[in-house]
Design a protein around this motif. Sequence first.
Motif, PDB file in Angstrom:
ATOM      1  N   LYS A 159       0.841  -1.203   0.000  1.00 26.77           N
ATOM      2  CA  LYS A 159       0.000   0.000   0.000  1.00 26.77           C
ATOM      3  C   LYS A 159       0.869   1.244   0.000  1.00 26.77           C
ATOM      4  CE  LYS A 159      -4.162   1.686   2.100  1.00 26.77           C
ATOM      5  NZ  LYS A 159      -5.357   1.222   2.782  1.00 26.77           N
ATOM      6  N   THR A 228      -4.122   7.423   4.474  1.00 24.63           N
ATOM      7  CA  THR A 228      -4.416   6.156   5.146  1.00 24.63           C
ATOM      8  C   THR A 228      -3.326   5.107   4.984  1.00 24.63           C
ATOM      9  OG1 THR A 228      -5.733   5.572   3.234  1.00 24.63           O
ATOM     10  CG2 THR A 228      -6.895   6.404   5.135  1.00 24.63           C
ATOM     11  N   TYR A 286      -8.654  16.471  12.441  1.00 29.00           N
ATOM     12  CA  TYR A 286      -9.244  15.151  12.233  1.00 29.00           C
ATOM     13  C   TYR A 286      -8.300  14.036  12.671  1.00 29.00           C
ATOM     14  CZ  TYR A 286     -10.514  11.111   9.397  1.00 29.00           C
ATOM     15  OH  TYR A 286     -10.788   9.857   8.959  1.00 29.00           O
ATOM     16  N   MET A 289      -7.920  13.752  16.282  1.00 27.38           N
ATOM     17  CA  MET A 289      -9.052  13.066  16.915  1.00 27.38           C
ATOM     18  C   MET A 289      -8.915  11.558  16.732  1.00 27.38           C
ATOM     19  SD  MET A 289     -12.303  15.439  16.026  1.00 27.38           S
ATOM     20  CE  MET A 289     -13.401  14.626  17.154  1.00 27.38           C
ATOM     21  N   VAL A 290      -8.547  11.180  15.526  1.00 28.49           N
ATOM     22  CA  VAL A 290      -8.388   9.745  15.284  1.00 28.49           C
ATOM     23  C   VAL A 290      -7.298   9.179  16.196  1.00 28.49           C
ATOM     24  CG1 VAL A 290      -7.787   8.021  13.575  1.00 28.49           C
ATOM     25  CG2 VAL A 290      -9.184   9.952  12.923  1.00 28.49           C
ATOM     26  N   ALA A 293      -8.446   8.190  19.549  1.00 20.40           N
ATOM     27  CA  ALA A 293      -9.249   6.978  19.705  1.00 20.40           C
ATOM     28  C   ALA A 293      -8.425   5.707  19.623  1.00 20.40           C
ATOM     29  CB  ALA A 293     -10.344   6.952  18.636  1.00 20.40           C
ATOM     30  N   GLN A 294      -7.128   5.829  19.323  1.00 21.06           N
ATOM     31  CA  GLN A 294      -6.340   4.634  19.074  1.00 21.06           C
ATOM     32  C   GLN A 294      -6.094   3.828  20.347  1.00 21.06           C
ATOM     33  OE1 GLN A 294      -5.460   3.689  15.954  1.00 21.06           O
ATOM     34  NE2 GLN A 294      -6.739   5.444  15.463  1.00 21.06           N
TER      35      GLN A 294
ATOM     36  N   SER D 572     -14.223  10.784  18.232  1.00 22.34           N
ATOM     37  CA  SER D 572     -12.916  10.312  17.780  1.00 22.34           C
ATOM     38  C   SER D 572     -13.013   8.882  17.302  1.00 22.34           C
ATOM     39  CB  SER D 572     -11.901  10.359  18.927  1.00 22.34           C
ATOM     40  OG  SER D 572     -11.731  11.658  19.352  1.00 22.34           O
ATOM     41  N   HIS D 573     -13.748   8.116  18.086  1.00 21.45           N
ATOM     42  CA  HIS D 573     -13.864   6.716  17.731  1.00 21.45           C
ATOM     43  C   HIS D 573     -14.592   6.550  16.407  1.00 21.45           C
ATOM     44  CE1 HIS D 573     -13.930   2.439  18.775  1.00 21.45           C
ATOM     45  NE2 HIS D 573     -12.951   2.802  19.584  1.00 21.45           N
ATOM     46  N   MET D 575     -14.682   8.791  14.085  1.00 17.74           N
ATOM     47  CA  MET D 575     -13.762   9.277  13.054  1.00 17.74           C
ATOM     48  C   MET D 575     -12.797   8.176  12.633  1.00 17.74           C
ATOM     49  SD  MET D 575     -14.070  12.466  12.194  1.00 17.74           S
ATOM     50  CE  MET D 575     -14.604  14.055  12.741  1.00 17.74           C
ATOM     51  N   TRP D 576     -12.353   7.441  13.639  1.00 16.07           N
ATOM     52  CA  TRP D 576     -11.371   6.408  13.336  1.00 16.07           C
ATOM     53  C   TRP D 576     -12.023   5.230  12.634  1.00 16.07           C
ATOM     54  CZ3 TRP D 576      -9.466   2.247  17.168  1.00 16.07           C
ATOM     55  CH2 TRP D 576      -8.501   1.458  16.538  1.00 16.07           C
ATOM     56  N   VAL D 579     -15.055   6.815   9.792  1.00 10.32           N
ATOM     57  CA  VAL D 579     -14.626   7.700   8.713  1.00 10.32           C
ATOM     58  C   VAL D 579     -13.291   7.239   8.147  1.00 10.32           C
ATOM     59  CG1 VAL D 579     -14.095  10.059   8.081  1.00 10.32           C
ATOM     60  CG2 VAL D 579     -15.872   9.598   9.756  1.00 10.32           C
ATOM     61  N   ASP D 580     -12.312   7.100   9.010  1.00  8.92           N
ATOM     62  CA  ASP D 580     -10.981   6.825   8.486  1.00  8.92           C
ATOM     63  C   ASP D 580     -10.902   5.435   7.877  1.00  8.92           C
ATOM     64  OD1 ASP D 580      -8.647   8.464   8.336  1.00  8.92           O
ATOM     65  OD2 ASP D 580      -7.584   6.855   9.363  1.00  8.92           O
ATOM     66  N   MET D 581     -11.423   4.468   8.627  1.00  8.97           N
ATOM     67  CA  MET D 581     -11.298   3.097   8.140  1.00  8.97           C
ATOM     68  C   MET D 581     -12.360   2.781   7.093  1.00  8.97           C
ATOM     69  SD  MET D 581      -8.816   1.444   9.539  1.00  8.97           S
ATOM     70  CE  MET D 581      -7.661   2.745   9.728  1.00  8.97           C
ATOM     71  N   ILE D 584     -12.487   6.621   4.178  1.00  3.07           N
ATOM     72  CA  ILE D 584     -11.314   7.074   3.432  1.00  3.07           C
ATOM     73  C   ILE D 584     -10.454   5.902   3.014  1.00  3.07           C
ATOM     74  CG2 ILE D 584      -9.269   8.501   3.540  1.00  3.07           C
ATOM     75  CD1 ILE D 584     -10.730  10.256   5.487  1.00  3.07           C
ATOM     76  N   ASP D 585     -10.091   5.100   3.998  1.00  2.80           N
ATOM     77  CA  ASP D 585      -9.230   3.976   3.652  1.00  2.80           C
ATOM     78  C   ASP D 585      -9.959   2.994   2.753  1.00  2.80           C
ATOM     79  OD1 ASP D 585      -6.819   2.594   3.784  1.00  2.80           O
ATOM     80  OD2 ASP D 585      -7.708   1.187   5.186  1.00  2.80           O
TER      81      ASP D 585
END
Lengths: 508, 496, 100, 635, 184
Positions: A159, A228, A286, A289-290, A293-294, D572-573, D575-576, D579-581, D584-585
Amino acid sequence: MDNILSVLIFFPAVAGLLGFVVDKSSARVYGISVATVELLLAIWLWMSFDGTNAGMQFVELIPLVPDFGINYYVGVDGISLFIVIMAALMTLLGMIGMNIEKDVKNMIISLLFLEMTMIGVFVALDAIVFYLFWELSLVPMLYIIGAWGGPRRIYASIKFFLYTFTGSLIMLVGMLFIAYLYYSVSGVWSFSITDWYALVLPVNYQIWLFMAFFAGFAIKVPMFPFHTWLPYAHGQAPTIGSVILAAVLLKMGTYGFIRFSLPLFPDASVMMIPFMTVLAVIMIIYTAMVAYAQEDMKQVIAYSSVSHMGVIVLGTFAMNAEGISGSVFLMLSHGIVSGALFMLVGVIYDRRHTKEMSEFGGLAAVMPKYAVIFGIMLMASVGLPLTIGFVGEFLVLLGFYQVSPVATVLAGTTIIIGAMYMLRLFKRTFFGPITNEANRNLPDLNAREMTALVPLVIIVVWLGVYPKPVLAPIDTSVKALLNFMEEKAQTPEAKETIILSKQTKEAE
Amino acid sequence: MLEPINVSLASLNLVTLSPMLIAIAGGLIILIIDLFKDGLHKSLYVMMTILILFVDFGSVMGLNVNERGFFDVMLIDGVAIISQLLILAASILFIPLALTSKRFHEYSYPEFFALFLFMIAGFQFMVASDNLVLIFVGIETASLSLYTLIALHNRNNSYEAAVKYFTMGALAAGFFVMGSAIIYALTGSIELYQVADVLQDRINEPAVMGTILGGSIFLLAAFAFKLSLFPFHTWTPDVYEGASAPLAGYMSIVPKIAVFVVAMRIFGMYIDLGVEWVRILILILAVLTMTLSNMMALVQQDVKRMLAYSSISHAGFVMAALALDTTKGNTGIFLYYGLFMFTNLGAFAMLWISRHKNRIFHERYDHPYEKFAGLVKIMPMGAVVMGLFMLSLAGVPPFSIFWGKIYIMSAAVDAGYIWLAVVMGLNSAIAAFYYLKLIVYMFLYDPVENDNTVYYNASKPLMTIIGIAVAATVGSVFFMQPLISYIFYMVSASGY
Amino acid sequence: MIGLSHYLILSGLLFAIGFVGVIRRRNLLMLFFATEIMLNSANIAFAAASYYYHDLTGQMFAFFIIAVAASEVAVGLGLLIVLYKKFGTLDLDDLASMKG
Amino acid sequence: MEKFVYIALFAPLVSSLFAALFGMSPKKTFVGVIASLLLATSFVASAILAAYVVQTGHGIHVTMMDWISAGDLAIPFGFVVDHVSVTMMVVVTLVSTVVHIYSIGYMDHDKSFNRFFSYLSAFVFSMLVLVMSDNFAGLFIGWEGVGVCSWLLIGFWYHKKDESPEVNPSISPSWAANEAFIVNRIADLAMLVGIFVLYWNTGSLQYDVVFAALPYLDESVLTLAAIALFIGAMGKSAQFPLHTWLTDAMEGPTPVSALIHAATMVTAGVFLVIRANPLYSMPEVSEVSFFIAALGTFVAFFAASMALVNRDLKRIIAYSTLSQLGYMFAAAGLGAYWIALFHLAAHAFFKALLFLGAGNVMHAMHDELDIFKMGGLKKVMRGTYLYMGIASIALAGIPPLAGFFSKDAIIETAFNEGTLFLWAMLVVTAGMTAFYSFRQVFLTFDGDERYKEFDIHPHEMYKFVLVAMSPLALLAIIAGFFQGAFQEFVTSSPLMPDYVMSEHTHHLAIYLGILVLIFAVGGIVLAWKKYGNGLKRDEKCENSFIYQLLKNQYYIPQFYAEFISKPYYLLSHIMWKSVDMKIIDASVDAIAYLFFKGGDQTRKMQTGNLSNYLNWMAVGLVLMLLVAAVTALIA
Amino acid sequence: MYEQIAFYLFSVLTIGLFLVTVLSKNILYAMTSLAAGMVLISGFFFMLGADFLGVVQLIVYVGAVMALYAFAMMFFDATRDIKEKTTNDALVFFLGGMVALMLVIIFAAPVFSENIQAMYPVVEGVGNAQAVGLVLFTKYLVPFEVAAVMLLVAMIAGIILAGKKMDHSLTTNDDKVISQEDTK
């Protein structure tokens, strides 16, 4: 030694080739020795660099394909000098801190080739040479992630490779188009950036070309929404891979903006400020924020990298010396700090083979030295004054305020939300009682790890307190850049937006 | 009564024929040697062939640019010279691959080498003429030899491949003659320079355009088959799979160079005449070809088939350059194939090295990806070399094909086809995936079975050829300047 | 009066017939018949144009086409023989071991 | 004199680094001693500087080196010792010296003794940088520095675990530390914006340059700068709505609370407003200034109200700090900068004393903080009782102790400015102050000995600690008498405008004072009546809405948790994960998948069947011919 | 007039015969009709004055090619009816029809040009064979020779492909097996 740049580029490559002969047991020492020599050479470069001269220094030009205007053309100015040094430094420290049992020799050789490409990118003054090193850097990185990475390493590495490769091919079309435009104006083929600088492009062309270069740089930076690949790459890469990736490879993108986009397309750059601002601000908020949450320590830092890169991008488009100098400085500081943070995560990963925050807690009591260094890097990451992280961030936000106060405030939230995810990470990992018995007897940092980390701590504090030796040459070159852009800009809006410093104005 | 015709020998300019005659004579010599003594070792024939090709090469080098010969049937322009040089160079590289450590069927025939030389003569005739008759006869000579060479590999897949290739080739020959018939009916000539003159006059007649286009389309279909453009490409993967690995590599280069020259002559003429539809059709074909074949290559399980699709994609890439009809674009074609030659032949040679007679990795495929898993552990240098070839094919600088790519992309940009350059770029990115897949298998996976099977077919000559290919692939940057300037000079001297 | 177009259209029709044969036939031998038809159709066009232009070039081309056709038959039949020896059939539907 | 500047500044840094050397070793008493000595050195140097400033009447300005210079921006490490900063220096170094000495005793049994001193000294260094800097950026260094030290010190006992509020009303130190840091960061952002505004409009960040340029600036610029800087001040001084962190910060060791969360750091906001008084005095920003005063008054009342019902010894004092900070802002907002500064200094003394006293109680009660579980401690802790008493009297504003003078001056100012509503609020608050101060004193030291139920054996603090606290007690008593001298000294600075009461107010001063006094005494009497003879719980009162409201801090922490922290985490969660996973991804992967799928579909044309291949060729030809025919027909 | 009648007659016959070739299930019918068609085509050649071509057509096609096919047919034992799966006749005839249509449209255009300068004009009074010979052995000598090579290639190809040596594949046999065979 006028050809020191070539030596810098090809020394690691030659060393890498010779490395095939070195026995496996001694590969590590070999690598560290080579990297040390390389760092010393880089420091020599710094010592012989004239900080008051804003132009390119140590220029070398050897025609490669003169009919097609391709030359081996390298040089260094204040903007690239320190990134080169940082690349050498991070490679060395990464090697020292590396804790890999499997195929050490291959790793060392890959790293040395990677070092060549990294330095090549930052000193290249010919677009094709730049592109060459740019693409070539993907290969060793692919191998490093793919061969030593986590369970999804192959997905991550492919990727990473393909995403970056795609973007840069579009950039290549842009380069070819500029070369053609240059040819149609001058009748000579040239890919040298300094020649291109002389080219005054129509504004609509500038916009298209800007977008073409944007495709290459944005993916590399990586800017939202092209980011990503990064969490995967970092998540799966071995520690050394993450360190180099975060510290140096990402900087190629932002460096590209400064080296190509700004001076070549001043009008388009000014017109694109709103677009870039929106992306950068989204990126900052953004991804922060992500990051919050990790659950995985490394992912937090990976996303935080994206967020910080947003600040760097923002500074690049501030169009004033404060912002751009800050941006360049922030590249360095982010390189040092995120590199160190990845190394630190690597330390704990080596011990426990997990990066999940929920596995930890109370480490501060078990590993105090580790906690202290982590804490210092954390504070540098959130931009505490008198650490390296503050100087750049402050200058960028200060510079960008002139462009857009609202965006600055939004981007400035990075100091809040940045603190939120980092402190959450720190609290969950280091604070609280020791809940997991497996952590009770973890050994603290050993001598090898200390050797790798302490220099970074010293740099973090030194450049935080006294950034001048680094900031001054950067600033000189940045002012020259702005001066140049202002002269070259055609639209009145662009001329107005590009702010020269008073000193530059007076000098005129 | 007919007047007797006096032809002076000097006016025939027989030297223009010399390269082909050398090849033909060489073929005959080999047949004669075989006639006198049976059971000679193949190495003799290999070396003979190399020597003949070498002489051939030398005679091509000695040709003067822009000469016609033999009642203007022969046309020795720069393009003809470069393409012959490329054809001969690739052939010289190819033929030592016969010297494998294991015995394969085709090399037991001395006729194999004779046919090979006749085939080269056919190609040489194709490129050194603008007379459709000679082109046609040249194509057929070469093709018929090639069908036979494929079938001589002598296993089920090769017959299947040869028959498929032959049958489709016959259809394509039909297209070619029909196209020529239309041209002749329209212009009364089958010599391209005269065709161009006549068409120039008639281009403005309202109803003729459709006919002109019709003629060009039959020819385009015929050449699209030879160049394996979509949707005429379907034979390629099967034939490459059925043929032996070096021959597949050879097929991906030499016939295509020859056909490109002819296509350049014919379609360059049309585009110059302002038949814009031809250009558009070629561009559509080219874009479809590179994109679709890339997509198909993505899902292959066999490296050889993957390389087959990748060759199709590369051909599409180059075809797009042809549509530009600029000197730079045409230069790019030769440059590209000049570089592609080393890399692709090297890659196929690596497959050849790993070819095993009876170890079945896969019930169907000879070279599944799994076979190369963990190659870096078994055969580090082999893996590195194959990796280099893959990177080069993917267009990663500074390896050879990168330079061809940027040259052609640059040509597209210069001609105003920026979208085309972008499409080319994106296609390279897609293509990178399947090349990477092999690299991933070789470097990042663990071996499936840890034995030395991959060394199986290696021999000194093969190593040498691969060494040359590697040197050319890696060191391409150092000979780019002479290469580009020479080709550019030759192409522009021929007026393309 | 029969014009060039008549012959050309005839040639075109014959070509189409051969074309149909090529794409329709599953037996290789009969498929080869169809290719002969295609080549011959072109011959008519060449000969006709040659006649109306009073030019011999067309006849030349036709002559070479005949030669090529003959050679193709030789090679084609050679291939068919080896194929038949191994596969025992000439049906090209049975000839699909390589695909995908 | 310059060397004293550096001595004063760097002695704490040296102390911090020295202690850090032993940071990971077991307790070493000498670390504490040496740290205290270095702090004392700093205090002495500050005192000398103060004497010098008093004598000569002008300050000292030194520039150590360049820090950041880029573009036109040039920020040096410059330090200015003038009337304002020297006052702060003296207060800071004095209180911190006392706290250092106190800590030797208080942290006696803590295994992280050395680390504690390192942090504490680092804090003092940061605070000194904050007050001494000659530019806004330098101020910001200190500003952030104290923030970090505060984070370190609040979270000093990081090993305590998080518990839900139902299990344990107090939260974990690490949580409190993070909260403090993050809330402060919100304000810091505003402060940065203020700095940016000033830089881009004046071209510098040096105080003198900026202040000199102020008259030439637009009203909007001034307003924005004033608001932004004040928001910065609000964070550090825990003004509403950023106040919640301060009470939570009581999770830190008590000396920390005394030093940072009472005497020094929290007053940094007030200091900033005082420092930037040329800005806040501009007529264009009078509305901002009035807002400051109004907010200060509100916070004074608001915090005092929460202190009325709280059971936690330290939190009561924290609320009182909050309340007193409100007073200071009220004064500063109304233009009485020197009065604000005076209250700041006086408050530092008695509040530090109060906290240290509370620390003694905690030490005695084994970290028990619930005043409902104490009572009657005066028998065992006479010294502490005395100190706490003095401090409470001072806080309540009973003459002649320090609090009376400083607080009364503020209330008088409110009256003088004609803002009678503010005045009334402040007077009422004075009464509440007295009540909760003495509620706490009585519940702790008087009445029945409730602690015996819990099997606690309290004991008095070490003697040397009590001795060390004596300077504070002394100052809490006598500081008020220097009001006049202080005014004369401070206002002699060109940067410090004088503030004098109007004739009218002056005439009424005595009545106003008596009124305040009545309220104060009333509060004490009420407290005595209710709690003087032990704890009598009143179920009805405790269940009343107002009591519950106050007890739950107006539900503000809950509000923040429910409407900011949790939604942020949830968002946030989303978003992760979403949204992100998922967007976008997934769209990136979808593009790749599309090609794969396309390849899978396209390869179907490769059937292996020759007939199909021929058909494909035919299709290709026909399609192309179609193009030709269409062209022919069009032509 | 005769010409017209001959043309249309021959055309209809040729088309019909070739349709039989293409559509017939019986290979014998197909081949016979193909041969007949070829003969008729040579008729066209004679009509068009290409006598030499007509003769060559007769000799090569009807003589050589058809003989080859006949032998091959016997070899393949294909005299019986051949079952062919013609799954998509609709597509086939659509494509064929389209090609026919397109070609008719293309050829219906006025392709014949008046001002063509014939390169090798048909000389009045000279036999076609003679004229053809002249052109063939001057201008088209090279293609002629190449055609000779091509025929040689075809011959070699035919011989080795049909030869016995192809029965034992060296490609698929292991080297040990091969060396045993060599010694035999």
